[in-house]
Enzyme design. Structure first.
Site, PDB file in Angstrom:
ATOM      1  N   ARG A 100      37.335  40.861  84.731  1.00  0.00           N
ATOM      2  CA  ARG A 100      36.474  39.896  84.017  1.00  0.00           C
ATOM      3  C   ARG A 100      37.101  38.511  83.871  1.00  0.00           C
ATOM      4  NH1 ARG A 100      35.195  44.599  80.894  1.00  0.00           N
ATOM      5  NH2 ARG A 100      33.131  45.327  81.519  1.00  0.00           N
ATOM      6  N   LYS A 122      34.441  25.049  91.327  1.00  0.00           N
ATOM      7  CA  LYS A 122      33.412  25.814  92.053  1.00  0.00           C
ATOM      8  C   LYS A 122      34.108  26.826  92.962  1.00  0.00           C
ATOM      9  CE  LYS A 122      29.430  22.785  92.542  1.00  0.00           C
ATOM     10  NZ  LYS A 122      28.566  22.123  93.538  1.00  0.00           N
ATOM     11  N   GLU A 164      34.860  14.278 103.781  1.00  0.00           N
ATOM     12  CA  GLU A 164      34.640  14.292 102.323  1.00  0.00           C
ATOM     13  C   GLU A 164      35.171  13.006 101.686  1.00  0.00           C
ATOM     14  OE1 GLU A 164      32.788  16.416 100.695  1.00  0.00           O
ATOM     15  OE2 GLU A 164      32.984  18.408 101.589  1.00  0.00           O
ATOM     16  N   LYS A 196      36.704  12.628  91.674  1.00  0.00           N
ATOM     17  CA  LYS A 196      36.067  13.929  91.433  1.00  0.00           C
ATOM     18  C   LYS A 196      36.324  14.395  89.999  1.00  0.00           C
ATOM     19  CE  LYS A 196      34.969  18.494  93.035  1.00  0.00           C
ATOM     20  NZ  LYS A 196      34.986  19.488  94.095  1.00  0.00           N
ATOM     21  N   GLU A 206      27.142  21.021  86.760  1.00  0.00           N
ATOM     22  CA  GLU A 206      26.196  20.393  87.697  1.00  0.00           C
ATOM     23  C   GLU A 206      24.759  20.406  87.169  1.00  0.00           C
ATOM     24  OE1 GLU A 206      27.241  20.761  91.976  1.00  0.00           O
ATOM     25  OE2 GLU A 206      25.128  21.221  92.235  1.00  0.00           O
ATOM     26  N   ARG A 210      26.856  15.561  88.465  1.00  0.00           N
ATOM     27  CA  ARG A 210      27.738  16.186  89.455  1.00  0.00           C
ATOM     28  C   ARG A 210      27.032  16.378  90.796  1.00  0.00           C
ATOM     29  NH1 ARG A 210      32.044  21.242  88.942  1.00  0.00           N
ATOM     30  NH2 ARG A 210      32.627  21.153  91.143  1.00  0.00           N
ATOM     31  N   ASN A 214      27.157  16.223  96.016  1.00  0.00           N
ATOM     32  CA  ASN A 214      26.417  16.986  97.010  1.00  0.00           C
ATOM     33  C   ASN A 214      25.792  16.097  98.073  1.00  0.00           C
ATOM     34  OD1 ASN A 214      24.456  19.594  97.383  1.00  0.00           O
ATOM     35  ND2 ASN A 214      26.269  19.924  96.110  1.00  0.00           N
ATOM     36  N   HIS A 217      25.208  17.208 101.633  1.00  0.00           N
ATOM     37  CA  HIS A 217      25.391  18.663 101.654  1.00  0.00           C
ATOM     38  C   HIS A 217      24.099  19.475 101.718  1.00  0.00           C
ATOM     39  CE1 HIS A 217      29.469  17.472 100.823  1.00  0.00           C
ATOM     40  NE2 HIS A 217      29.893  18.723 100.802  1.00  0.00           N
ATOM     41  N   HIS A 221      24.985  22.276 104.371  1.00  0.00           N
ATOM     42  CA  HIS A 221      24.974  23.717 104.100  1.00  0.00           C
ATOM     43  C   HIS A 221      23.949  24.430 104.979  1.00  0.00           C
ATOM     44  CE1 HIS A 221      26.994  23.224  99.875  1.00  0.00           C
ATOM     45  NE2 HIS A 221      27.835  23.076 100.886  1.00  0.00           N
ATOM     46  N   HIS A 233      33.115  23.053 108.050  1.00  0.00           N
ATOM     47  CA  HIS A 233      32.418  22.421 106.931  1.00  0.00           C
ATOM     48  C   HIS A 233      32.518  20.895 107.055  1.00  0.00           C
ATOM     49  CE1 HIS A 233      30.743  21.907 102.973  1.00  0.00           C
ATOM     50  NE2 HIS A 233      31.822  21.257 102.546  1.00  0.00           N
TER      51      HIS A 233
HETATM   52  N1  LIG Z   1      34.616  24.546  95.870  1.00  0.00           N
HETATM   53  C1  LIG Z   1      34.420  23.297  96.218  1.00  0.00           C
HETATM   54  O1  LIG Z   1      34.200  22.417  95.387  1.00  0.00           O
HETATM   55  C2  LIG Z   1      34.468  22.939  97.669  1.00  0.00           C
HETATM   56  C3  LIG Z   1      34.485  21.596  98.057  1.00  0.00           C
HETATM   57  C4  LIG Z   1      34.601  21.301  99.410  1.00  0.00           C
HETATM   58  C5  LIG Z   1      34.685  22.321 100.345  1.00  0.00           C
HETATM   59  N2  LIG Z   1      34.653  23.609  99.929  1.00  0.00           N
HETATM   60  C6  LIG Z   1      34.749  24.700 100.885  1.00  0.00           C
HETATM   61  O2  LIG Z   1      35.974  24.580 101.587  1.00  0.00           O
HETATM   62  C7  LIG Z   1      35.841  25.164 102.866  1.00  0.00           C
HETATM   63  C8  LIG Z   1      36.413  24.254 103.911  1.00  0.00           C
HETATM   64  O3  LIG Z   1      37.759  23.996 103.592  1.00  0.00           O
HETATM   65  P1  LIG Z   1      38.835  23.611 104.700  1.00  0.00           P
HETATM   66  O4  LIG Z   1      38.277  22.537 105.545  1.00  0.00           O
HETATM   67  O5  LIG Z   1      40.100  23.400 103.985  1.00  0.00           O
HETATM   68  O6  LIG Z   1      38.845  24.907 105.631  1.00  0.00           O
HETATM   69  P2  LIG Z   1      39.885  26.132 105.792  1.00  0.00           P
HETATM   70  O7  LIG Z   1      40.324  26.633 104.491  1.00  0.00           O
HETATM   71  O8  LIG Z   1      39.222  27.075 106.722  1.00  0.00           O
HETATM   72  O9  LIG Z   1      41.131  25.463 106.528  1.00  0.00           O
HETATM   73  C9  LIG Z   1      40.966  24.934 107.810  1.00  0.00           C
HETATM   74  C10 LIG Z   1      41.992  25.507 108.801  1.00  0.00           C
HETATM   75  O10 LIG Z   1      43.269  24.918 108.544  1.00  0.00           O
HETATM   76  C11 LIG Z   1      44.268  25.954 108.435  1.00  0.00           C
HETATM   77  N3  LIG Z   1      45.294  25.413 107.539  1.00  0.00           N
HETATM   78  C12 LIG Z   1      45.230  25.301 106.213  1.00  0.00           C
HETATM   79  N4  LIG Z   1      46.288  24.614 105.754  1.00  0.00           N
HETATM   80  C13 LIG Z   1      47.052  24.323 106.818  1.00  0.00           C
HETATM   81  C14 LIG Z   1      48.261  23.600 106.991  1.00  0.00           C
HETATM   82  N5  LIG Z   1      48.872  22.987 105.977  1.00  0.00           N
HETATM   83  N6  LIG Z   1      48.767  23.495 108.237  1.00  0.00           N
HETATM   84  C15 LIG Z   1      48.127  24.052 109.296  1.00  0.00           C
HETATM   85  N7  LIG Z   1      46.960  24.716 109.202  1.00  0.00           N
HETATM   86  C16 LIG Z   1      46.429  24.841 107.968  1.00  0.00           C
HETATM   87  C17 LIG Z   1      43.508  27.146 107.951  1.00  0.00           C
HETATM   88  O11 LIG Z   1      44.171  28.342 108.254  1.00  0.00           O
HETATM   89  C18 LIG Z   1      42.184  27.007 108.705  1.00  0.00           C
HETATM   90  O12 LIG Z   1      42.328  27.520 109.996  1.00  0.00           O
HETATM   91  C19 LIG Z   1      34.361  25.448 103.064  1.00  0.00           C
HETATM   92  O13 LIG Z   1      34.104  26.809 102.893  1.00  0.00           O
HETATM   93  C20 LIG Z   1      33.696  24.647 101.965  1.00  0.00           C
HETATM   94  O14 LIG Z   1      32.494  25.210 101.556  1.00  0.00           O
HETATM   95  C21 LIG Z   1      34.550  23.945  98.622  1.00  0.00           C
END
Ligand SMILES: NC(=O)c1ccc[n+]([C@@H]2O[C@H](COP(=O)([O-])OP(=O)(O)OC[C@H]3O[C@@H](n4cnc5c(N)ncnc54)[C@H](O)[C@@H]3O)[C@@H](O)[C@H]2O)c1
Length: 333
Positions: A100, A122, A164, A196, A206, A210, A214, A217, A221, A233
């Site tokens: 929980r 999030k 972003e 942010k 949101e 907030r 988006n 997005h 999405h 993404h």
């Molecule tokens: N929660 C939120 O507010 C929020 C905001 C923006 C994005 N997101 C989410 O984040 C995700 C995208 O994140 P991302 O772009 O970081 O993708 P990811 O986590 O898939 O990382 C991208 C790639 O980089 C590799 N990697 C990570 N760190 C590394 C490093 N230091 N050196 C070498 N390789 C490395 C990972 O293994 C992966 O292959 C999506 O699912 C998106 O929806 C969430």
């Protein structure tokens, strides 16, 4: 690495730690961090899942939870999410629901994670019927940002995070936009984190403001969903920024000149084609949808969003949506 120096003071020897990461980050940093923590006497278990957006699923969440259950981890456990946005979204969601709710520490290792995903609470997973559809608001108790991690990040992933960064400039800072136009990326991580945090502080759940985060997005999405999450993404966001800037121009709140500046900053991306009807259908599942109306965040010039009576998003005539689609995939103005 400084990260350990900053992490140690947050940890306590009589607690347990679930260090969650993906296969790529485990090889680069996860094993080393686990080893260093163990050497200092911490009870830490490294839990690794396959890298990639396609693994941000309920199934992977269940896998992480099952490993933690087998290790008999209880409420004395803290989750440490080490990785990009996929890791922080997944591990954060595990922390939100395991026993929980147990404490969470985010250590972002991608630009996307540092400027966006690790901040703001999030968490969640994708389903075939929608992106981030199952999740929780669950802010991390600590976020440790160490830009040294970016030294190993592939160029393509830097570009994803940069999408972003451009989004922040478009919605909240014309000054940042001008800086990016000059090719100057000094302090962008700090600037985006500050932008942010300010927005999230005012509207964690949101309910209104907030939503500006988006921008781009609604398209992004849906695009990811239609492409079965086989597009990054960041690329989806870059396409979404163009798509929704085009909508803003059609609505008359963004000038042709400012639209051209946005196009210029986002040039160089090649977006995989999707069918227009599939896109429109997928966009109806967006979380901002009201009734059956898909709503979009709309720019009021560069650096501002149209408030629309504090809704910060609005329904748009389908003709403009189709025009934006044609622009993106056929480059018709
Ligand atoms: N929660 C939120 O507010 C929020 C905001 C923006 C994005 N997101 C989410 O984040 C995700 C995208 O994140 P991302 O772009 O970081 O993708 P990811 O986590 O898939 O990382 C991208 C790639 O980089 C590799 N990697 C990570 N760190 C590394 C490093 N230091 N050196 C070498 N390789 C490395 C990972 O293994 C992966 O292959 C999506 O699912 C998106 O929806 C969430």
């Amino acid at each position: 690495m400084n990260i350990l120096f900053n992490l140690f003071p947050l940890l306590c020897l009589n607690r347990r730690y679930s260090l969650v990461t993906d296969t790529n980050v485990a090889k680069l940093y996860g094993n080393m961090i686990e080893h260093s923590l163990k050497k200092e006497g911490y009870d830490v278990s490294l839990i690794v899942f396959p890298a990639g957006e396609i693994h941000k699923t309920r199934r992977t969440k269940e896998f992480i939870e099952d490993v933690m259950l087998q290790l008999k981890m209880g409420r004395d456990t803290t989750v440490i999410a080490l990785g990009g946005g996929v890791v922080s979204d997944l591990a954060g969601f595990v922390a939100a629901t395991y026993c929980r709710g147990i404490p969470l520490i985010n250590i972002p290792t991608t630009l996307m994670g540092m400027v966006d995903a690790a901040i703001g609470g999030k968490t969640g997973v994708n389903t075939t019927l929608g992106k981030n559809k199952i999740g929780a608001f669950y802010p991390a108790s600590h976020i440790l940002i160490e830009e040294k991690f970016l030294e190993t990040l592939p160029e393509e992933e830097m570009k994803n995070g940069y999408a972003e960064v451009i989004k922040y400039a478009l919605i909240a800072s014309s000054v940042l936009f001008e800086q990016l136009e000059k090719g100057d990326q000094t302090h962008v991580v700090n600037t985006c984190v500050g932008l942010k945090e300010d927005i999230v502080k005012r509207d964690l759940l949101e309910r209104g403001e907030r939503r500006i985060l988006n921008f781009g997005h609604t398209f992004a999405h849906a695009y990811e969903q239609v492409l079965d999450y086989r597009v990054s993404h960041g690329m989806a966001v870059a396409a979404g920024l163009l798509f929704e800037s085009h909508l803003s121009r059609s609505l008359g709140t963004l000038s042709d000149t400012d639209f051209a500046r946005i196009v210029s900053l986002l040039q160089g991306w090649q977006f995989p084609y999707i069918d227009c009807e599939a896109l429109i259908e997928a966009m109806t599942t967006d979380k901002k949808t009201r009734g059956h109306e898909t709503r979009f965040v709309i720019l009021n010039g560069i650096g501002q969003v149209v408030p629309f009576d504090n809704e910060y998003c609005t329904a748009v005539d389908e003709k403009y949506v189709r025009d934006a689609y044609d622009y993106l995939f056929y480059q018709t103005i």
